[in-house]
Design a protein around this motif. Sequence first.
Motif, PDB file in Angstrom:
ATOM      1  N   LYS A 215       5.896 -13.828   0.370  1.00  0.00           N
ATOM      2  CA  LYS A 215       6.066 -14.369  -0.980  1.00  0.00           C
ATOM      3  C   LYS A 215       4.747 -14.813  -1.605  1.00  0.00           C
ATOM      4  O   LYS A 215       4.594 -14.792  -2.811  1.00  0.00           O
ATOM      5  CB  LYS A 215       7.063 -15.535  -0.971  1.00  0.00           C
ATOM      6  CG  LYS A 215       8.488 -15.100  -0.731  1.00  0.00           C
ATOM      7  CD  LYS A 215       9.019 -14.337  -1.915  1.00  0.00           C
ATOM      8  CE  LYS A 215      10.481 -13.996  -1.723  1.00  0.00           C
ATOM      9  NZ  LYS A 215      11.055 -13.346  -2.877  1.00  0.00           N
ATOM     10  N   ASP A 216       3.754 -15.190  -0.775  1.00  0.00           N
ATOM     11  CA  ASP A 216       2.453 -15.602  -1.307  1.00  0.00           C
ATOM     12  C   ASP A 216       1.533 -14.398  -1.542  1.00  0.00           C
ATOM     13  O   ASP A 216       0.340 -14.546  -1.751  1.00  0.00           O
ATOM     14  CB  ASP A 216       1.790 -16.615  -0.388  1.00  0.00           C
ATOM     15  CG  ASP A 216       1.488 -16.047   0.999  1.00  0.00           C
ATOM     16  OD1 ASP A 216       1.784 -14.859   1.249  1.00  0.00           O
ATOM     17  OD2 ASP A 216       0.969 -16.792   1.837  1.00  0.00           O
ATOM     18  N   LYS A 217       2.085 -13.206  -1.466  1.00  0.00           N
ATOM     19  CA  LYS A 217       1.404 -11.923  -1.710  1.00  0.00           C
ATOM     20  C   LYS A 217       0.466 -11.505  -0.576  1.00  0.00           C
ATOM     21  O   LYS A 217      -0.309 -10.579  -0.715  1.00  0.00           O
ATOM     22  CB  LYS A 217       0.623 -11.937  -3.031  1.00  0.00           C
ATOM     23  CG  LYS A 217       1.429 -12.340  -4.237  1.00  0.00           C
ATOM     24  CD  LYS A 217       2.488 -11.331  -4.579  1.00  0.00           C
ATOM     25  CE  LYS A 217       3.073 -11.559  -5.947  1.00  0.00           C
ATOM     26  NZ  LYS A 217       4.247 -12.332  -6.027  1.00  0.00           N
ATOM     27  N   LYS A 218       0.515 -12.196   0.561  1.00  0.00           N
ATOM     28  CA  LYS A 218      -0.285 -11.803   1.722  1.00  0.00           C
ATOM     29  C   LYS A 218       0.359 -10.580   2.366  1.00  0.00           C
ATOM     30  O   LYS A 218       1.551 -10.565   2.638  1.00  0.00           O
ATOM     31  CB  LYS A 218      -0.340 -12.953   2.720  1.00  0.00           C
ATOM     32  CG  LYS A 218      -1.148 -12.637   3.953  1.00  0.00           C
ATOM     33  CD  LYS A 218      -1.165 -13.813   4.915  1.00  0.00           C
ATOM     34  CE  LYS A 218      -1.839 -13.416   6.200  1.00  0.00           C
ATOM     35  NZ  LYS A 218      -1.740 -14.471   7.205  1.00  0.00           N
ATOM     36  N   ILE A 219      -0.441  -9.540   2.606  1.00  0.00           N
ATOM     37  CA  ILE A 219       0.076  -8.299   3.189  1.00  0.00           C
ATOM     38  C   ILE A 219       0.409  -8.524   4.660  1.00  0.00           C
ATOM     39  O   ILE A 219      -0.427  -8.971   5.439  1.00  0.00           O
ATOM     40  CB  ILE A 219      -0.930  -7.152   3.030  1.00  0.00           C
ATOM     41  CG1 ILE A 219      -1.155  -6.856   1.546  1.00  0.00           C
ATOM     42  CG2 ILE A 219      -0.442  -5.906   3.754  1.00  0.00           C
ATOM     43  CD1 ILE A 219      -2.264  -5.865   1.277  1.00  0.00           C
ATOM     44  N   THR A 220       1.645  -8.212   5.020  1.00  0.00           N
ATOM     45  CA  THR A 220       2.127  -8.363   6.382  1.00  0.00           C
ATOM     46  C   THR A 220       2.022  -7.057   7.149  1.00  0.00           C
ATOM     47  O   THR A 220       1.716  -7.035   8.327  1.00  0.00           O
ATOM     48  CB  THR A 220       3.601  -8.830   6.379  1.00  0.00           C
ATOM     49  OG1 THR A 220       3.673 -10.058   5.673  1.00  0.00           O
ATOM     50  CG2 THR A 220       4.138  -9.017   7.766  1.00  0.00           C
ATOM     51  N   SER A 221       2.296  -5.933   6.464  1.00  0.00           N
ATOM     52  CA  SER A 221       2.316  -4.640   7.136  1.00  0.00           C
ATOM     53  C   SER A 221       2.098  -3.525   6.120  1.00  0.00           C
ATOM     54  O   SER A 221       2.432  -3.674   4.938  1.00  0.00           O
ATOM     55  CB  SER A 221       3.664  -4.459   7.836  1.00  0.00           C
ATOM     56  OG  SER A 221       3.701  -3.243   8.537  1.00  0.00           O
ATOM     57  N   ARG A 222       1.558  -2.410   6.613  1.00  0.00           N
ATOM     58  CA  ARG A 222       1.378  -1.206   5.789  1.00  0.00           C
ATOM     59  C   ARG A 222       1.894  -0.004   6.561  1.00  0.00           C
ATOM     60  O   ARG A 222       1.764   0.060   7.779  1.00  0.00           O
ATOM     61  CB  ARG A 222      -0.091  -0.991   5.469  1.00  0.00           C
ATOM     62  CG  ARG A 222      -0.664  -1.980   4.511  1.00  0.00           C
ATOM     63  CD  ARG A 222      -2.087  -1.598   4.165  1.00  0.00           C
ATOM     64  NE  ARG A 222      -2.574  -2.451   3.110  1.00  0.00           N
ATOM     65  CZ  ARG A 222      -3.761  -3.012   3.091  1.00  0.00           C
ATOM     66  NH1 ARG A 222      -4.612  -2.775   4.057  1.00  0.00           N
ATOM     67  NH2 ARG A 222      -4.124  -3.780   2.088  1.00  0.00           N
ATOM     68  N   THR A 223       2.444   0.953   5.822  1.00  0.00           N
ATOM     69  CA  THR A 223       2.890   2.201   6.430  1.00  0.00           C
ATOM     70  C   THR A 223       2.981   3.261   5.339  1.00  0.00           C
ATOM     71  O   THR A 223       2.749   2.976   4.163  1.00  0.00           O
ATOM     72  CB  THR A 223       4.248   2.019   7.153  1.00  0.00           C
ATOM     73  OG1 THR A 223       4.515   3.190   7.930  1.00  0.00           O
ATOM     74  CG2 THR A 223       5.386   1.773   6.191  1.00  0.00           C
ATOM     75  N   THR A 224       3.321   4.482   5.719  1.00  0.00           N
ATOM     76  CA  THR A 224       3.550   5.563   4.759  1.00  0.00           C
ATOM     77  C   THR A 224       4.844   6.275   5.122  1.00  0.00           C
ATOM     78  O   THR A 224       5.302   6.214   6.263  1.00  0.00           O
ATOM     79  CB  THR A 224       2.402   6.594   4.762  1.00  0.00           C
ATOM     80  OG1 THR A 224       2.246   7.105   6.074  1.00  0.00           O
ATOM     81  CG2 THR A 224       1.101   5.984   4.286  1.00  0.00           C
ATOM     82  N   THR A 225       5.398   6.959   4.135  1.00  0.00           N
ATOM     83  CA  THR A 225       6.612   7.718   4.398  1.00  0.00           C
ATOM     84  C   THR A 225       6.256   9.028   5.094  1.00  0.00           C
ATOM     85  O   THR A 225       5.163   9.569   4.933  1.00  0.00           O
ATOM     86  CB  THR A 225       7.383   8.026   3.090  1.00  0.00           C
ATOM     87  OG1 THR A 225       6.521   8.734   2.199  1.00  0.00           O
ATOM     88  CG2 THR A 225       7.888   6.758   2.440  1.00  0.00           C
ATOM     89  N   ASP A 226       7.225   9.545   5.847  1.00  0.00           N
ATOM     90  CA  ASP A 226       7.030  10.829   6.527  1.00  0.00           C
ATOM     91  C   ASP A 226       7.392  11.970   5.573  1.00  0.00           C
ATOM     92  O   ASP A 226       7.601  11.755   4.378  1.00  0.00           O
ATOM     93  CB  ASP A 226       7.842  10.873   7.827  1.00  0.00           C
ATOM     94  CG  ASP A 226       9.347  10.775   7.614  1.00  0.00           C
ATOM     95  OD1 ASP A 226       9.831  10.932   6.466  1.00  0.00           O
ATOM     96  OD2 ASP A 226      10.060  10.539   8.607  1.00  0.00           O
TER      97      ASP A 226
END
Length: 124
Positions: free
Chosen positions: A54-65
């Motif tokens: 909620k504080d806009k801190k990135i928790t995780s990144r990924t991409t679609t297959d």
Amino acid sequence: MRRIRTRAMTIFGCLFFVLHHVPVLAQTGEILGTVKNSRTGKPLANAALELLQKDKKITSRTTTDAFGEFVVQGIPPGQYFLTAALAGYSLKRISVSVVSDAPVAVTILPVSYTHLTLPTSFLV
């Protein structure tokens, strides 16, 4: 007798360690989803996704297959924003509530720029 006591203590110690840490590992959730074209419903490959607190801190990144699908695992329970971005499409952000031990299924539908309708004031 001393050898039996040492083995018993070792076994007890191992069991305590395993049983003590299992609940901590199990208290995470996951998001399963698909990113699709909002007009055609076709899956969108290689869309970039960011999971933000909620504080806009990135928790995780990924991409679609290749099928427009993605999985984000090991997420602590809570409220998050999930953002999908792909060239030629509008940025799409949704709110997601993650709970432990229950996968959350989402579908994200960004709009293609070729299908955006502009107000006539922009056509001057």
